[in-house]
Design an enzyme around this catalytic site. Structure first.
Site, mmCIF file in Angstrom:
data_model
loop_
_atom_site.group_PDB
_atom_site.id
_atom_site.type_symbol
_atom_site.label_atom_id
_atom_site.label_comp_id
_atom_site.label_asym_id
_atom_site.label_seq_id
_atom_site.Cartn_x
_atom_site.Cartn_y
_atom_site.Cartn_z
ATOM 1 N N GLU A 68 3.332 3.285 2.417
ATOM 2 C CA GLU A 68 3.235 4.238 1.303
ATOM 3 C C GLU A 68 1.844 4.870 1.191
ATOM 4 O OE1 GLU A 68 4.723 1.997 -2.100
ATOM 5 O OE2 GLU A 68 6.750 2.570 -1.579
ATOM 6 N N GLU A 121 12.943 1.037 2.470
ATOM 7 C CA GLU A 121 12.948 0.353 1.171
ATOM 8 C C GLU A 121 13.873 1.084 0.214
ATOM 9 O OE1 GLU A 121 9.272 -0.533 -0.863
ATOM 10 O OE2 GLU A 121 8.239 -0.880 1.033
HETATM 11 C C1 BGP Z 1 7.108 -0.257 -2.986
HETATM 12 C C2 BGP Z 1 6.266 -1.194 -2.181
HETATM 13 C C3 BGP Z 1 6.754 -2.593 -2.117
HETATM 14 C C4 BGP Z 1 7.508 -2.995 -3.324
HETATM 15 C C5 BGP Z 1 8.444 -2.017 -3.919
HETATM 16 C C6 BGP Z 1 9.031 -2.382 -5.255
HETATM 17 O O1 BGP Z 1 6.310 0.688 -3.596
HETATM 18 O O2 BGP Z 1 6.112 -0.743 -0.852
HETATM 19 O O3 BGP Z 1 5.708 -3.427 -1.725
HETATM 20 O O4 BGP Z 1 7.277 -4.166 -3.894
HETATM 21 O O5 BGP Z 1 7.797 -0.789 -4.053
HETATM 22 O O6 BGP Z 1 8.051 -2.311 -6.245
HETATM 23 P P1 BGP Z 1 7.814 -3.500 -7.251
HETATM 24 O O7 BGP Z 1 7.571 -4.701 -6.420
HETATM 25 O O8 BGP Z 1 6.638 -3.116 -8.060
HETATM 26 O O9 BGP Z 1 9.065 -3.601 -8.038
#
Ligand code: BGP
Length: 469
Positions: A177, A368
């Protein structure tokens, strides 16, 4: 001309994704150094402690102990028919300080074993080189990616792991990201501001160094492991104009460009014209060395990996905090929200896939997507997470529609297939998994794993190559 594609292609990379720091724990074991994730007690959206405070609880220090339990976890993923498993290498396990002359053999060995285990269980490792895990020493000594020196350190690390895992890892991603440099520069690039600094100046200068590092990593990867593919990775949850007022529409495009800018450079291979005006308005002057732009032009990404969770809307005049409007933007009355205010939008995934493929014309990989929810154990001691099944079903349906629209998609790795620490807030309470992990926000619990209802559902989905929805 490409024929109408009515189903997911054979070899589609179905699976799940995690990051080393959110799952492994063992934060100082076997010679590992501190990485920046170690200093966030409440996730990367909150304060960073440059020195670990012994009176505080830091959730990533033990996380969910994947470091010692990965065999058990991967066995469960195999049971669900995973074809791919995405994780990161924590840079500070390999080069504890980031600038060490020699790598740490114990760290290399850990990932050797981990990747062997994945392959043994029929999964392609998809590996992120830096997922919010910049070594702390690089932040302290060099100001992190402010310094060009980081390019050399990063490439030394890349060369070490490309050489070591050649033939084992065929899918690489450089920086997780990277467009979050604007919203969360601490997490995304180890950038913590000093007083009086022009934040945008620092962010764009550091981003330039990362672009050069990305391009040189692509070059290196192709030289060392020609059979492997290497991509960039961006957060591309989307934003709509809140109304059809042309001011809302135009400004939303400008906001979206703040994220697409990162793809434009790393995929199209050049700085887009529109950024000159942004930099002028923000008082930014990026220093580039002769040859930098040529490097960026020559070595572009093989594919685009991205995260997609939600959409928001933008209204004219709202600040541009992040990739989705004023972080959350204005709520969209047509969508439901999670307890964390993330608005659920499956059609937005189809929209985003089409948008990105139109713009870049290279393979896309949804690395993701997932639902963070509060999971309660039922009287039978199990989690009945119909809401999660519903979320994935609707997103995979949208993904399939995008495939039919002609978008070239390589795979889908669901975020957090077993519960891990939240990156944004450091909570365990925000759970994504098909597998429940007994651990709470204070670090209490047995760490035992148990299947939720979504486990069987995802297993069937994967067995049918995405047909059984
Ligand atoms: C993305 C990241 C992850 C992640 C996910 C969910 O932005 O690449 O590392 O964890 O989001 O976010 P969160 O864990 O804050 O719910």
């Amino acid at each position: 001309m490409k024929k109408y594609q009515y189903q997911f292609p054979q070899g589609f990379l179905w699976g799940g994704a995690i990051a080393a720091n959110q799952a492994e724990g063992a934060y100082l074991e076997d010679g590992k150094g501190l990485d920046i994730s170690c200093g966030f007690a409440h996730g990367i959206k909150h304060d960073y402690d440059p020195v670990i405070d012994p009176s505080k609880f830091y959730p990533t220090h033990e996380a969910v102990d994947f470091y010692h339990r990965y065999r058990e976890d991967l066995a469960l993923m195999e049971e669900m028919n995973f074809k791919a498993f995405r994780t990161s290498i924590n840079w500070s396990r390999i080069f504890p300080n980031g600038d060490d002359a020699e790598p740490n053999e114990a760290g290399l060995k850990f990932y050797d074993d981990l990747f062997d285990e994945m392959r043994k269980r029929g999964m392609e490792p998809v590996v992120t080189l830096s997922h919010y895990e910049t070594p702390v020493h690089l932040v302290e000594k060099y100001g992190s990616w402010r310094s060009r020196k980081l390019i050399d350190f990063f490439l030394r690390y890349c060369k070490t792991v490309f050489t070591r895992y050649r033939g084992k890892v065929n899918y690489w991603l450089t920086f997780n990201e990277l467009n979050n440099m604007r919203r969360m520069p601490g997490g995304a690039g180890g950038i913590f501001f000093e007083e009086g600094e022009n934040h945008q100046q620092v962010v764009y200068q550091a981003s330039h160094h990362m672009f050069v590092a990305h391009a040189l990593a692509v070059k290196l990867c192709h030289e060392v492991c020609p059979e492997a593919k290497i991509g960039c990775m961006l957060s591309l949850s989307n934003t709509y104009p809140h109304t059809c007022d042309p001011n809302d529409v135009f400004e939303t495009m400008e906001l979206r460009r703040r994220s697409l800018f990162y793809g434009d450079v790393m995929i199209r291979g050049y700085y887009p014209n529109y950024i000159a005006r942004v930099w002028k308005d923000e008082g930014v002057e990026v220093e580039m060395l002769p040859g930098d732009e040529e490097i960026i032009r020559q070595y572009t990404s093989d594919y685009l990996g991205f995260s997609y969770y939600r959409t928001s809307t933008h209204e004219y005049g709202q600040p541009f905090y992040g990739d989705t409007g004023g972080d959350q933007g204005t709520p969209n009355p047509y969508l439901e929200s999670t307890p964390w205010g993330w608005q659920i939008d499956p059609v937005g995934l189809r929209y985003t896939l089409n948008e990105l493929y139109d713009r870049y014309q290279i393979p896309l990989f949804v690395v993701e997507n997932g639902l963070g929810q509060v999971d309660e154990l039922g009287p039978d001691g199990k989690v009945h997470d119909d809401y999660r099944i519903d979320y994935i079903r609707r997103h995979v349906q949208a993904l399939k529609e995008a495939v039919k629209d002609g978008v070239d998609v390589m795979g889908y790795t669901y975020w957090g297939p077993f519960d891990i620490v939240s990156a944004g807030t450091g909570e365990m309470k925000k759970r994504y998994g098909f597998v429940y992990v007994d651990r709470d926000n204070e670090g209490k619990g047995t760490l035992e794993r148990s299947k939720k209802d979504s486990f069987e559902w995802y297993k069937k989905l994967l067995a049918s190559n995405g047909e059984e929805l």
